[in-house]
Design a protein around this motif. Sequence first.
Motif, PDB file in Angstrom:
ATOM      1  N   ASP A 208      36.281  34.473  46.235  1.00 12.84           N
ATOM      2  CA  ASP A 208      37.444  33.782  45.590  1.00 12.84           C
ATOM      3  C   ASP A 208      37.354  32.287  46.285  1.00 12.84           C
ATOM      4  O   ASP A 208      37.018  32.139  47.196  1.00 12.84           O
ATOM      5  CB  ASP A 208      38.776  34.542  46.015  1.00 12.84           C
ATOM      6  CG  ASP A 208      40.045  33.885  45.536  1.00 12.84           C
ATOM      7  OD1 ASP A 208      40.054  33.518  44.454  1.00 12.84           O
ATOM      8  OD2 ASP A 208      41.095  33.617  46.221  1.00 12.84           O
TER       9      ASP A 208
ATOM     10  N   ASN B  28      39.258  33.033  39.764  1.00  7.45           N
ATOM     11  CA  ASN B  28      39.738  33.527  38.493  1.00  7.45           C
ATOM     12  C   ASN B  28      39.630  32.405  37.421  1.00  7.45           C
ATOM     13  O   ASN B  28      40.229  31.351  37.381  1.00  7.45           O
ATOM     14  CB  ASN B  28      41.415  33.779  38.732  1.00  7.45           C
ATOM     15  CG  ASN B  28      41.728  35.404  38.086  1.00  7.45           C
ATOM     16  OD1 ASN B  28      40.780  35.962  37.141  1.00  7.45           O
ATOM     17  ND2 ASN B  28      43.098  35.640  38.357  1.00  7.45           N
TER      18      ASN B  28
ATOM     19  N   LYS C  76      40.098  38.350  36.825  1.00  2.00           N
ATOM     20  CA  LYS C  76      40.413  39.329  37.612  1.00  2.00           C
ATOM     21  C   LYS C  76      41.896  39.509  37.528  1.00  2.00           C
ATOM     22  O   LYS C  76      42.822  38.689  36.988  1.00  2.00           O
ATOM     23  CB  LYS C  76      40.649  38.688  39.243  1.00  2.00           C
ATOM     24  CG  LYS C  76      39.031  38.407  39.484  1.00  2.00           C
ATOM     25  CD  LYS C  76      38.776  37.547  40.842  1.00  2.00           C
ATOM     26  CE  LYS C  76      39.397  36.407  41.072  1.00  2.00           C
ATOM     27  NZ  LYS C  76      39.555  35.764  42.540  1.00  2.00           N
ATOM     28  N   PRO C  77      42.566  40.797  37.595  1.00  2.00           N
ATOM     29  CA  PRO C  77      41.951  42.138  38.183  1.00  2.00           C
ATOM     30  C   PRO C  77      41.124  42.807  37.356  1.00  2.00           C
ATOM     31  O   PRO C  77      40.914  44.104  37.575  1.00  2.00           O
ATOM     32  CB  PRO C  77      43.088  42.923  39.056  1.00  2.00           C
ATOM     33  CG  PRO C  77      44.178  42.735  37.856  1.00  2.00           C
ATOM     34  CD  PRO C  77      43.839  41.139  37.368  1.00  2.00           C
TER      35      PRO C  77
ATOM     36  N   TYR D 298      35.617  41.900  34.335  1.00  2.00           N
ATOM     37  CA  TYR D 298      35.302  40.600  34.920  1.00  2.00           C
ATOM     38  C   TYR D 298      34.269  40.718  36.135  1.00  2.00           C
ATOM     39  O   TYR D 298      33.292  39.978  36.050  1.00  2.00           O
ATOM     40  CB  TYR D 298      36.693  40.113  35.656  1.00  2.00           C
ATOM     41  CG  TYR D 298      36.320  38.544  36.437  1.00  2.00           C
ATOM     42  CD1 TYR D 298      36.070  37.478  36.068  1.00  2.00           C
ATOM     43  CD2 TYR D 298      36.129  38.808  37.871  1.00  2.00           C
ATOM     44  CE1 TYR D 298      36.015  36.307  36.867  1.00  2.00           C
ATOM     45  CE2 TYR D 298      35.755  37.964  38.785  1.00  2.00           C
ATOM     46  CZ  TYR D 298      35.684  36.725  38.335  1.00  2.00           C
ATOM     47  OH  TYR D 298      35.251  35.569  39.066  1.00  2.00           O
ATOM     48  N   PHE D 299      34.409  41.873  36.903  1.00  2.00           N
ATOM     49  CA  PHE D 299      33.653  42.188  37.996  1.00  2.00           C
ATOM     50  C   PHE D 299      32.168  42.586  37.371  1.00  2.00           C
ATOM     51  O   PHE D 299      31.237  42.286  37.900  1.00  2.00           O
ATOM     52  CB  PHE D 299      33.845  43.084  39.094  1.00  2.00           C
ATOM     53  CG  PHE D 299      35.204  42.571  39.701  1.00  2.00           C
ATOM     54  CD1 PHE D 299      35.106  41.441  40.655  1.00  2.00           C
ATOM     55  CD2 PHE D 299      36.536  42.807  39.262  1.00  2.00           C
ATOM     56  CE1 PHE D 299      36.396  40.935  41.111  1.00  2.00           C
ATOM     57  CE2 PHE D 299      37.818  42.236  39.841  1.00  2.00           C
ATOM     58  CZ  PHE D 299      37.471  41.336  40.898  1.00  2.00           C
TER      59      PHE D 299
ATOM     60  N   HIS E 261      44.296  40.749  42.584  1.00  2.52           N
ATOM     61  CA  HIS E 261      43.158  40.265  41.987  1.00  2.52           C
ATOM     62  C   HIS E 261      41.778  40.286  42.497  1.00  2.52           C
ATOM     63  O   HIS E 261      40.789  40.693  41.946  1.00  2.52           O
ATOM     64  CB  HIS E 261      43.378  38.793  41.807  1.00  2.52           C
ATOM     65  CG  HIS E 261      44.517  38.518  40.816  1.00  2.52           C
ATOM     66  ND1 HIS E 261      45.100  37.307  40.497  1.00  2.52           N
ATOM     67  CD2 HIS E 261      45.379  39.200  40.271  1.00  2.52           C
ATOM     68  CE1 HIS E 261      45.982  37.276  39.710  1.00  2.52           C
ATOM     69  NE2 HIS E 261      46.168  38.528  39.431  1.00  2.52           N
ATOM     70  N   ASP E 262      41.612  40.330  43.933  1.00  2.00           N
ATOM     71  CA  ASP E 262      40.451  40.112  44.486  1.00  2.00           C
ATOM     72  C   ASP E 262      39.849  41.803  44.759  1.00  2.00           C
ATOM     73  O   ASP E 262      38.646  42.236  44.811  1.00  2.00           O
ATOM     74  CB  ASP E 262      40.353  39.325  45.603  1.00  2.00           C
ATOM     75  CG  ASP E 262      40.605  38.102  45.448  1.00  2.00           C
ATOM     76  OD1 ASP E 262      40.014  37.537  44.439  1.00  2.00           O
ATOM     77  OD2 ASP E 262      41.351  37.408  46.003  1.00  2.00           O
TER      78      ASP E 262
END
Length: 241
Positions: free
Chosen positions: A14, A132, A167-168, A172-173, A196-197
């Motif tokens: 991040d 983000n 995120k979250p 995305y990941f 979010h992380d």
Amino acid sequence: MTELNGDLRGLLFDLDGTLLRVEMQRFIPAYLDDLALQFSDSVAKDRFSRVARQAVHVLLARGDEQRTNRERYVTVIETQLGIPVSLFEERLAVWLEEGLPSLAHHIAPIAGSRPLLDHCFSLGVPVVLATNPVFPRTMIEARLAWAGLDDYPFDLITSYENTRFCKPQPEYFKDVLDNCELKPQDCLMVGNDTEHDLAAAAVGIPTFLVDTFMVDRLEGDFSSDYRGSLDDLFALLRASR
């Protein structure tokens, strides 16, 4: 602090509150209010800022397989404010060149960021700036420069031009992993935001919570694989390689 589990093959970082200092509750209103002046001939400042915030919330709430975050963002601006996409992007480009530097005073470096990143890049694994993606790439690059971190060759910087999720959202990941050809268990997500992380855990990515400038949106209802300062992360990485 114990050693990392498994063989580390990728690092996701991040940005805001993790690698640099910024109070987003001040930075974002300053950004939107200043950008709103570019459209004062057709939209009241307060209304522009309100709708622009709503556009960000749309991105954070859900993704879209078919459209980038940028495409969805400008669609909200056009639909809600009647500002054509071409005009919005033209004036945004002007503001990014002329107005963006006025926000530099909101950003401050964190002393441990450079030694940590120096070590991370020496490992020879992909290093991703997993910020983000609700901002244009230019705004991300500016914050890196103001924090003295613009000389690192990140393998990927997520911005609203090159992503479809935020995120979250798990997607995305997943997109970051696919882009860098990484397996979740071989990575580490580093960030200061408990919602979010740490959401990276939902797709199997181990997490390190940087608690120096922690943002706890979950009011204590969270867990992370590792936790501490950037110095603690540095020590963990050195002990594990």
